[in-house]
Design a protein around this motif. Structure first.
Motif, mmCIF file in Angstrom:
data_model
loop_
_atom_site.group_PDB
_atom_site.id
_atom_site.type_symbol
_atom_site.label_atom_id
_atom_site.label_comp_id
_atom_site.label_asym_id
_atom_site.label_seq_id
_atom_site.Cartn_x
_atom_site.Cartn_y
_atom_site.Cartn_z
ATOM 1 N N ALA A 1 2.383 6.269 -7.112
ATOM 2 C CA ALA A 1 1.291 6.978 -7.769
ATOM 3 C C ALA A 1 1.463 8.489 -7.638
ATOM 4 O O ALA A 1 1.218 9.241 -8.592
ATOM 5 C CB ALA A 1 -0.042 6.536 -7.175
ATOM 6 N N SER A 2 1.912 8.926 -6.453
ATOM 7 C CA SER A 2 2.135 10.369 -6.262
ATOM 8 C C SER A 2 3.254 10.874 -7.169
ATOM 9 O O SER A 2 3.141 11.947 -7.792
ATOM 10 C CB SER A 2 2.483 10.648 -4.800
ATOM 11 O OG SER A 2 1.428 10.238 -3.944
ATOM 12 N N GLN B 1 1.129 3.906 -3.138
ATOM 13 C CA GLN B 1 0.732 5.304 -2.972
ATOM 14 C C GLN B 1 1.874 6.254 -3.340
ATOM 15 O O GLN B 1 1.661 7.275 -4.005
ATOM 16 C CB GLN B 1 0.300 5.535 -1.512
ATOM 17 C CG GLN B 1 -0.278 6.909 -1.251
ATOM 18 C CD GLN B 1 -1.543 7.180 -2.046
ATOM 19 O OE1 GLN B 1 -2.331 6.272 -2.292
ATOM 20 N NE2 GLN B 1 -1.734 8.429 -2.463
ATOM 21 N N ARG B 2 3.082 5.907 -2.950
ATOM 22 C CA ARG B 2 4.221 6.782 -3.230
ATOM 23 C C ARG B 2 4.514 6.840 -4.730
ATOM 24 O O ARG B 2 4.761 7.914 -5.298
ATOM 25 C CB ARG B 2 5.454 6.267 -2.479
ATOM 26 C CG ARG B 2 6.675 7.153 -2.654
ATOM 27 C CD ARG B 2 7.799 6.702 -1.755
ATOM 28 N NE ARG B 2 8.960 7.557 -1.890
ATOM 29 C CZ ARG B 2 10.093 7.392 -1.208
ATOM 30 N NH1 ARG B 2 10.175 6.408 -0.325
ATOM 31 N NH2 ARG B 2 11.109 8.206 -1.397
ATOM 32 N N ARG C 1 -0.748 2.714 -9.656
ATOM 33 C CA ARG C 1 -1.040 2.374 -8.259
ATOM 34 C C ARG C 1 -1.612 0.952 -8.159
ATOM 35 O O ARG C 1 -1.175 0.156 -7.322
ATOM 36 C CB ARG C 1 -2.019 3.390 -7.671
ATOM 37 C CG ARG C 1 -2.387 3.062 -6.221
ATOM 38 C CD ARG C 1 -3.486 3.956 -5.677
ATOM 39 N NE ARG C 1 -3.049 5.326 -5.513
ATOM 40 C CZ ARG C 1 -3.441 6.336 -6.263
ATOM 41 N NH1 ARG C 1 -4.312 6.137 -7.270
ATOM 42 N NH2 ARG C 1 -2.996 7.553 -6.041
ATOM 43 N N LEU D 1 0.165 -2.260 -6.477
ATOM 44 C CA LEU D 1 -0.553 -2.866 -5.366
ATOM 45 C C LEU D 1 -0.850 -4.341 -5.627
ATOM 46 O O LEU D 1 -0.642 -5.201 -4.759
ATOM 47 C CB LEU D 1 -1.852 -2.100 -5.116
ATOM 48 C CG LEU D 1 -2.681 -2.528 -3.894
ATOM 49 C CD1 LEU D 1 -1.869 -2.380 -2.624
ATOM 50 C CD2 LEU D 1 -3.964 -1.717 -3.817
ATOM 51 N N LEU E 1 0.824 -1.205 0.000
ATOM 52 C CA LEU E 1 0.000 0.000 0.000
ATOM 53 C C LEU E 1 0.860 1.258 0.000
ATOM 54 O O LEU E 1 0.599 2.211 -0.731
ATOM 55 C CB LEU E 1 -0.927 -0.014 1.213
ATOM 56 C CG LEU E 1 -2.074 -1.037 1.171
ATOM 57 C CD1 LEU E 1 -2.771 -1.094 2.520
ATOM 58 C CD2 LEU E 1 -3.067 -0.694 0.075
ATOM 59 N N SER E 2 1.913 1.262 0.838
ATOM 60 C CA SER E 2 2.764 2.443 0.935
ATOM 61 C C SER E 2 3.509 2.710 -0.369
ATOM 62 O O SER E 2 3.542 3.852 -0.866
ATOM 63 C CB SER E 2 3.765 2.254 2.082
ATOM 64 O OG SER E 2 4.654 3.329 2.158
ATOM 65 N N GLN F 1 -3.242 6.281 -11.386
ATOM 66 C CA GLN F 1 -4.179 5.286 -10.863
ATOM 67 C C GLN F 1 -3.838 3.890 -11.380
ATOM 68 O O GLN F 1 -3.853 2.907 -10.612
ATOM 69 C CB GLN F 1 -5.612 5.667 -11.276
ATOM 70 C CG GLN F 1 -6.706 4.944 -10.507
ATOM 71 C CD GLN F 1 -6.787 5.407 -9.060
ATOM 72 O OE1 GLN F 1 -6.233 6.445 -8.700
ATOM 73 N NE2 GLN F 1 -7.452 4.620 -8.236
#
Length: 334
Positions: free
Chosen positions: A44-45, A41-42, A152, A156, A37-38, A149
């Motif tokens: 994707a950012s 998210q990173r 991500r 994931l 998850l971490s 997205q």
């Protein structure tokens, strides 16, 4: 007392049912999920930030293209439609408005988007020879949000798949370890019985070895007491074993005669008869007999003997050697 045993039984059954090291798969699952998850998210950012930078670069490129054409064609916006249509990227719309009068109708509008991101629109004001205009670009969600997205979800899903794989493998290792422990416990119980059997077999082995040594000594003594020369030959007639009487008859130690042809111990005149005796034993597979005279290199005088010879055979290899006995003839007194 019975109630205490009853209370202890379920807990002991639970402990036996739980595999050793079961906490390791649980930790792998939790840590792997959190890391997936971490990282997703990173990434994707970062991807979204890169998409923003790319969008800003596209906006500046289009603005420079508009400036170049307006300078070369004297502010004729109608001539911009073809070159801008070729340069327009996907998922992006462009609009040119004049700032000289208040009107909502644009001078030029290119591109159509399905999910416009109004807050991400970029505007650049142009002033060419007093003619002021505004270039506005508006991105679609497919340009800024969709790549982040998609990435991500890709990271994931990949991370969770690897986590589940590690979880399953660790569970399998725990099961294997539990199975090995069960087998080791069973083997340990059998080991004591086997050790006792081995100890008994060792005692029997010592007894059999002692009996074998006694039998060997008895056979050696009987051979020496018979007064006959006993020997074993290979299939070529070379000596493999000869009794101790050889030392008295030939003045040579039995070890010195090892691997020597027995024919060398026969006097020259009887060697042909010895060869015939070997061939007869090989052909008849029975005991053959011949009267010969033996004399070694160090012998003081020839010794007449009655030679008995038997061929040794093996079902697989055939002839493997000979076994012979030489009985010394007693000389009659004159």
């Amino acid at each position: 007392m019975d109630s205490g045993l009853d209370r202890a039984s379920p807990s002991s059954r639970i402990r036996r049912a739980l595999w050793p090291g079961l906490w390791i798969p649980v930790v792998i699952l939790l840590v792997g999920s959190a890391l997936s998850l971490s990282v997703a998210q990173r990434i994707a950012s970062q991807t979204e930030a890169l998409a923003q930078q790319h969008y800003h670069l596209q906006h500046r490129t289009l603005v420079h293209l508009v400036l170049d054409h307006l300078y070369r064609h004297g502010n004729d916006v109608s001539l911009l439609k073809v070159p801008l249509a070729k340069a327009m990227p996907k998922h992006l719309s462009l609009r040119i408005d004049t700032l000289e009068r208040h009107t909502k109708k644009p001078l030029l509008k290119l591109g159509s988007i399905q999910a416009p991101l109004t807050r991400q629109a970029l505007r650049s004001e142009l002033d060419i020879d007093g003619n002021r205009s505004m270039v506005t670009t508006m991105p679609d969600a497919q340009l800024l949000k969709a790549p982040a997205q998609n990435l991500r979800w890709l990271v994931l899903i990949s991370g969770m798949a690897l986590t589940l794989l590690a979880f399953v493998l660790s569970l399998y290792l725990c099961w294997r370890y539990q199975r090995q422990r069960t087998l080791a416990s069973s083997h340990h119980k059998d080991l004591k019985t086997q050790n006792q059997k081995i100890a008994n077999l060792n005692v029997e082995k010592l007894a059999l070895r002692q009996a074998l040594n006694d039998s060997e000594n008895r056979s050696r003594d009987l051979i020496n007491l018979t007064g006959n020369l006993i020997a074993e030959l290979d299939d070529q007639g070379q000596i493999e074993y000869i009794s101790a009487l050889a030392a008295d008859m030939f003045r040579q130690a039995p070890s010195d005669l090892d691997q020597k042809p027995f024919q060398q111990l026969v006097v020259l005149s009887d060697q042909q008869r010895f060869t015939e005796c070997l061939e007869a034993a090989r052909a008849d597979q029975d005991i053959t007999q011949a009267d010969l005279t033996l004399a070694g290199e160090n012998s003081e005088q020839p010794v007449p003997v009655t030679l008995r010879l038997k061929a040794l055979t093996d079902p697989v290899r055939g002839l493997i050697g000979f076994r012979l006995s030489a009985q010394i003839k007693t000389r009659r007194a004159d």
